[in-house]
Motif scaffolding. Structure first.
Motif, PDB file in Angstrom:
ATOM      1  N   PRO A 230       0.818  -1.223   0.000  1.00  0.00           N
ATOM      2  CA  PRO A 230       0.000   0.000   0.000  1.00  0.00           C
ATOM      3  C   PRO A 230       0.845   1.264   0.000  1.00  0.00           C
ATOM      4  CG  PRO A 230      -0.816  -1.579   1.618  1.00  0.00           C
ATOM      5  CD  PRO A 230       0.486  -2.112   1.126  1.00  0.00           C
ATOM      6  N   ARG A 231       0.449   2.220  -0.842  1.00  0.00           N
ATOM      7  CA  ARG A 231       1.146   3.507  -0.870  1.00  0.00           C
ATOM      8  C   ARG A 231       0.825   4.331   0.367  1.00  0.00           C
ATOM      9  NH1 ARG A 231      -0.380   5.085  -7.168  1.00  0.00           N
ATOM     10  NH2 ARG A 231       0.425   3.156  -8.111  1.00  0.00           N
ATOM     11  N   ARG A 232      -0.396   4.165   0.860  1.00  0.00           N
ATOM     12  CA  ARG A 232      -0.778   4.872   2.082  1.00  0.00           C
ATOM     13  C   ARG A 232      -1.416   3.873   3.036  1.00  0.00           C
ATOM     14  NH1 ARG A 232      -6.289   6.487   1.834  1.00  0.00           N
ATOM     15  NH2 ARG A 232      -7.287   5.905  -0.131  1.00  0.00           N
ATOM     16  N   SER A 233      -1.195   4.077   4.302  1.00  0.00           N
ATOM     17  CA  SER A 233      -1.701   3.159   5.306  1.00  0.00           C
ATOM     18  C   SER A 233      -3.150   3.499   5.650  1.00  0.00           C
ATOM     19  CB  SER A 233      -0.828   3.226   6.569  1.00  0.00           C
ATOM     20  OG  SER A 233      -1.358   2.412   7.586  1.00  0.00           O
ATOM     21  N   ILE A 234      -4.013   2.494   5.597  1.00  0.00           N
ATOM     22  CA  ILE A 234      -5.409   2.652   6.001  1.00  0.00           C
ATOM     23  C   ILE A 234      -5.653   1.708   7.168  1.00  0.00           C
ATOM     24  CG2 ILE A 234      -7.829   2.532   5.309  1.00  0.00           C
ATOM     25  CD1 ILE A 234      -6.989   2.996   2.449  1.00  0.00           C
ATOM     26  N   ASP A 235      -5.688   2.261   8.356  1.00  0.00           N
ATOM     27  CA  ASP A 235      -5.935   1.484   9.566  1.00  0.00           C
ATOM     28  C   ASP A 235      -7.352   1.796  10.022  1.00  0.00           C
ATOM     29  OD1 ASP A 235      -6.070   0.337  12.081  1.00  0.00           O
ATOM     30  OD2 ASP A 235      -3.970   0.754  12.544  1.00  0.00           O
ATOM     31  N   ILE A 236      -8.284   0.891   9.721  1.00  0.00           N
ATOM     32  CA  ILE A 236      -9.694   1.155  10.022  1.00  0.00           C
ATOM     33  C   ILE A 236      -9.931   1.310  11.515  1.00  0.00           C
ATOM     34  CG2 ILE A 236     -12.008   0.137   9.945  1.00  0.00           C
ATOM     35  CD1 ILE A 236     -11.424  -0.982   7.252  1.00  0.00           C
ATOM     36  N   LEU A 237      -9.346   0.441  12.330  1.00  0.00           N
ATOM     37  CA  LEU A 237      -9.574   0.510  13.775  1.00  0.00           C
ATOM     38  C   LEU A 237      -9.068   1.829  14.344  1.00  0.00           C
ATOM     39  CD1 LEU A 237      -8.618  -3.149  14.763  1.00  0.00           C
ATOM     40  CD2 LEU A 237     -10.908  -2.182  14.475  1.00  0.00           C
ATOM     41  N   ARG A 238      -7.921   2.275  13.861  1.00  0.00           N
ATOM     42  CA  ARG A 238      -7.388   3.562  14.325  1.00  0.00           C
ATOM     43  C   ARG A 238      -8.299   4.707  13.897  1.00  0.00           C
ATOM     44  NH1 ARG A 238      -2.451   5.049  10.997  1.00  0.00           N
ATOM     45  NH2 ARG A 238      -4.175   5.499   9.559  1.00  0.00           N
ATOM     46  N   ASP A 239      -8.764   4.655  12.632  1.00  0.00           N
ATOM     47  CA  ASP A 239      -9.627   5.721  12.124  1.00  0.00           C
ATOM     48  C   ASP A 239     -10.994   5.720  12.799  1.00  0.00           C
ATOM     49  OD1 ASP A 239      -7.549   6.357  10.461  1.00  0.00           O
ATOM     50  OD2 ASP A 239      -8.389   5.373   8.685  1.00  0.00           O
ATOM     51  N   VAL A 240     -11.468   4.537  13.196  1.00  0.00           N
ATOM     52  CA  VAL A 240     -12.747   4.455  13.920  1.00  0.00           C
ATOM     53  C   VAL A 240     -12.648   5.177  15.257  1.00  0.00           C
ATOM     54  CG1 VAL A 240     -14.285   2.866  15.150  1.00  0.00           C
ATOM     55  CG2 VAL A 240     -13.583   2.363  12.807  1.00  0.00           C
ATOM     56  N   HIS A 241     -11.550   4.959  15.968  1.00  0.00           N
ATOM     57  CA  HIS A 241     -11.368   5.629  17.262  1.00  0.00           C
ATOM     58  C   HIS A 241     -11.191   7.137  17.094  1.00  0.00           C
ATOM     59  CE1 HIS A 241     -11.366   1.981  19.599  1.00  0.00           C
ATOM     60  NE2 HIS A 241     -10.386   1.450  18.882  1.00  0.00           N
ATOM     61  N   ALA A 242     -10.538   7.540  15.997  1.00  0.00           N
ATOM     62  CA  ALA A 242     -10.387   8.975  15.733  1.00  0.00           C
ATOM     63  C   ALA A 242     -11.741   9.623  15.463  1.00  0.00           C
ATOM     64  CB  ALA A 242      -9.451   9.182  14.544  1.00  0.00           C
TER      65      ALA A 242
ATOM     66  N   LYS B 197     -18.599  11.303  15.859  1.00  0.00           N
ATOM     67  CA  LYS B 197     -19.324  11.005  14.623  1.00  0.00           C
ATOM     68  C   LYS B 197     -19.025   9.567  14.218  1.00  0.00           C
ATOM     69  CE  LYS B 197     -15.789  12.576  11.344  1.00  0.00           C
ATOM     70  NZ  LYS B 197     -15.509  13.438  10.175  1.00  0.00           N
ATOM     71  N   PRO B 198     -19.963   8.902  13.562  1.00  0.00           N
ATOM     72  CA  PRO B 198     -19.719   7.510  13.151  1.00  0.00           C
ATOM     73  C   PRO B 198     -18.768   7.423  11.960  1.00  0.00           C
ATOM     74  CG  PRO B 198     -21.874   8.226  12.388  1.00  0.00           C
ATOM     75  CD  PRO B 198     -21.326   9.347  13.227  1.00  0.00           C
ATOM     76  N   TYR B 199     -18.047   6.315  11.892  1.00  0.00           N
ATOM     77  CA  TYR B 199     -17.148   6.024  10.773  1.00  0.00           C
ATOM     78  C   TYR B 199     -17.974   5.299   9.717  1.00  0.00           C
ATOM     79  CZ  TYR B 199     -12.944   4.317   8.352  1.00  0.00           C
ATOM     80  OH  TYR B 199     -11.974   4.043   7.417  1.00  0.00           O
ATOM     81  N   VAL B 200     -18.016   5.835   8.497  1.00  0.00           N
ATOM     82  CA  VAL B 200     -18.915   5.333   7.462  1.00  0.00           C
ATOM     83  C   VAL B 200     -18.117   4.619   6.373  1.00  0.00           C
ATOM     84  CG1 VAL B 200     -20.702   5.927   5.779  1.00  0.00           C
ATOM     85  CG2 VAL B 200     -20.510   7.225   7.927  1.00  0.00           C
ATOM     86  N   VAL B 201     -18.519   3.380   6.064  1.00  0.00           N
ATOM     87  CA  VAL B 201     -17.900   2.594   4.996  1.00  0.00           C
ATOM     88  C   VAL B 201     -18.987   2.254   3.981  1.00  0.00           C
ATOM     89  CG1 VAL B 201     -16.564   0.544   4.394  1.00  0.00           C
ATOM     90  CG2 VAL B 201     -16.302   1.576   6.662  1.00  0.00           C
ATOM     91  N   VAL B 202     -18.740   2.569   2.701  1.00  0.00           N
ATOM     92  CA  VAL B 202     -19.679   2.248   1.627  1.00  0.00           C
ATOM     93  C   VAL B 202     -19.096   1.118   0.791  1.00  0.00           C
ATOM     94  CG1 VAL B 202     -20.831   3.095  -0.449  1.00  0.00           C
ATOM     95  CG2 VAL B 202     -20.635   4.579   1.552  1.00  0.00           C
TER      96      VAL B 202
ATOM     97  N   LEU C  13     -14.689   5.744   3.981  1.00  0.00           N
ATOM     98  CA  LEU C  13     -14.019   4.713   3.193  1.00  0.00           C
ATOM     99  C   LEU C  13     -14.967   4.196   2.119  1.00  0.00           C
ATOM    100  CD1 LEU C  13     -11.386   2.968   3.040  1.00  0.00           C
ATOM    101  CD2 LEU C  13     -12.569   1.286   4.457  1.00  0.00           C
ATOM    102  N   VAL C  14     -14.497   4.169   0.869  1.00  0.00           N
ATOM    103  CA  VAL C  14     -15.256   3.577  -0.237  1.00  0.00           C
ATOM    104  C   VAL C  14     -14.537   2.291  -0.629  1.00  0.00           C
ATOM    105  CG1 VAL C  14     -16.120   3.853  -2.579  1.00  0.00           C
ATOM    106  CG2 VAL C  14     -16.019   5.837  -1.054  1.00  0.00           C
TER     107      VAL C  14
END
Length: 433
Positions: A208-220, A226-231, A342-343
């Protein structure tokens, strides 16, 4: 005889063959076939009085002692037993949280042992490179003509692994450009040099060129209240709803509260299918039925999640072909109106060249139909049905190459736990073996 072993003793205990009786008969001079109680000859018929008849099974309309339905209630399509609820604790640990161990490859060691031998190496033992690619001793620099045979073999190998032809061609051109003019050490095979360069290129693409840490972003997002939205988006029949449930299960294991949003208002049975997953995982679901604007349904779902404290909203959308203009316009509106975090593009591992067409056109349509000057494109990939492809893993490479987005999840089975991370080393090893 005097050779009665353990097996014969076991037989005598069952009454099928009594050695002691046979010995007594021999001592009296009586033939063993005269006593039917001892041995029954092959030609003799069984006594009709002792014939054993099979007892008929009695079927009851409502059996009490036996469970006749052995179907697995984990993977639902909305038509299963509505009374069965599968609690998440019964499923075990998600494969996302397990480290995959890769066995060491001994093929390269076997090839290295062949270098320097006076005899010509056997083509079958050389692997997928032909024995014609010999080392060039004393050659100053590599030229394009020197690389072409090895690159041609490499391109063919990648295409047999389901890598799209145009991507295999571009990869080989990239490797040729990086090696042309490079000095080749003595007794080094061109095939080994090309393979090493290709391995580096594949690892670079799949990392990956950029790191996507869902658990970290959820806590942020939780800190911002606000809720973390994934489509979840993709073409028809790739398994969006099923793998959405797998992601929900993984999040639940990390103590994250999840809510599903049923925004597939086109396909009959889609809402019921998602409702079944939500009931089995025991999480809330937001639904408005069919023939509604999915963008509005998603917006109301996010508002409801903010009210009830759900940390993540997983939005299920209708499957659509990349050339379907009305549905692509509706998807673009949903993403523009709700601005998800996140899409996720859900694609099959079975596809080959079509993977390039799907992803490139999805991104193109999202860009062309968006009302924003900076349109949202696909952020990550969920690769489904990975357990059905054997070594044809090229779709993962094609999707990452054409979109620049990482493969974040890999679906690999029929239960909620069957979701794992993409192992880059394993993919590269499979592509090149």
């Amino acid at each position: 005889m005097g050779l009665a072993n353990g097996k014969e003793n076991a037989r005598s205990n069952n009454g099928a063959f009594d050695v002691s009786k046979l010995q007594k008969l021999k001592s009296k001079g009586v033939k063993k076939t005269t006593d039917t109680s001892v041995v029954v000859s092959k030609g003799s018929k069984a006594d009709p009085k002792k014939k054993v008849t099979k007892k008929n099974r009695v079927w009851d309309d409502s059996p009490k002692d036996a469970k006749l339905d052995f179907t697995d209630p984990v993977e639902g399509n909305g038509n299963g037993n509505e009374n069965i609820q599968v609690v998440t604790a019964d499923q075990g640990e998600s494969m996302m949280d397990k480290e995959e161990i890769i066995s060491s490859d001994s093929e390269e060691d076997e090839e290295d042992e062949e270098v320097g031998k006076d005899s010509k190496p056997d083509a079958k033992k050389k692997g997928w490179f032909s024995s014609m690619f010999q080392s060039i001793a004393g050659k100053a620099n590599l030229e394009k003509a020197d690389l072409e045979p090895a690159l041609k073999a490499l391109k063919d190998r990648l295409m047999t692994k389901n890598v799209a032809e145009e991507i295999a061609e571009k990869l080989c051109e990239s490797v040729a450009a990086s090696l042309e003019g490079k000095k080749l050490a003595s007794f080094t095979r061109i095939s080994s040099t090309v393979q090493a360069a290709m391995e580096d290129a594949l690892v670079r693409i799949l990392t990956p060129r950029r790191s996507i840490d869902i658990l970290r972003d959820v806590h942020a997002a939780k800190e911002q209240r606000k809720p973390y939205v994934v489509v979840f988006v993709g073409v028809n029949g790739v398994g969006k709803s099923t793998n959405l449930a797998k992601v929900a299960y993984w999040l639940l294991q990390h103590k994250v509260s999840v809510m599903m949003a049923a925004c597939d208002t086109f396909r009959s049975g889609a809402v019921e299918q998602l409702r079944t997953h939500a009931r089995r995982l025991q999480i809330p679901i937001f639904e408005k039925g069919y023939e509604k604007d999915p963008a509005v349904v998603a917006k109301e779902a996010i508002q409801e999640a903010a009210r009830n404290g759900s940390e993540v909203v997983l939005v299920d959308t209708a499957g659509r072909m990349q050339d379907n203009e009305p549905l692509m316009r509706a998807l673009s509106k949903l993403i523009y109106l709700n601005n998800p975090d996140l899409v996720l593009f859900v694609g099959e591992a079975l596809v080959g060249n079509d993977a390039v067409d799907q992803l490139s056109k999805f991104n193109q349509k999202l860009a062309d139909l968006s009302a924003s000057p900076n349109p949202r494109l696909i952020d990550g990939i969920l690769l489904t049905k990975f357990d059905t492809i054997d070594d044809k893993v090229g779709a993962a490479l094609s999707m990452v190459y054409i979109s620049g987005s990482p493969v974040m999840f890999v679906g690999c089975g029929q239960s909620y736990t069957d979701l794992k991370k993409l192992n880059v080393k394993a993919i590269v090893k499979t592509l090149l073996k």
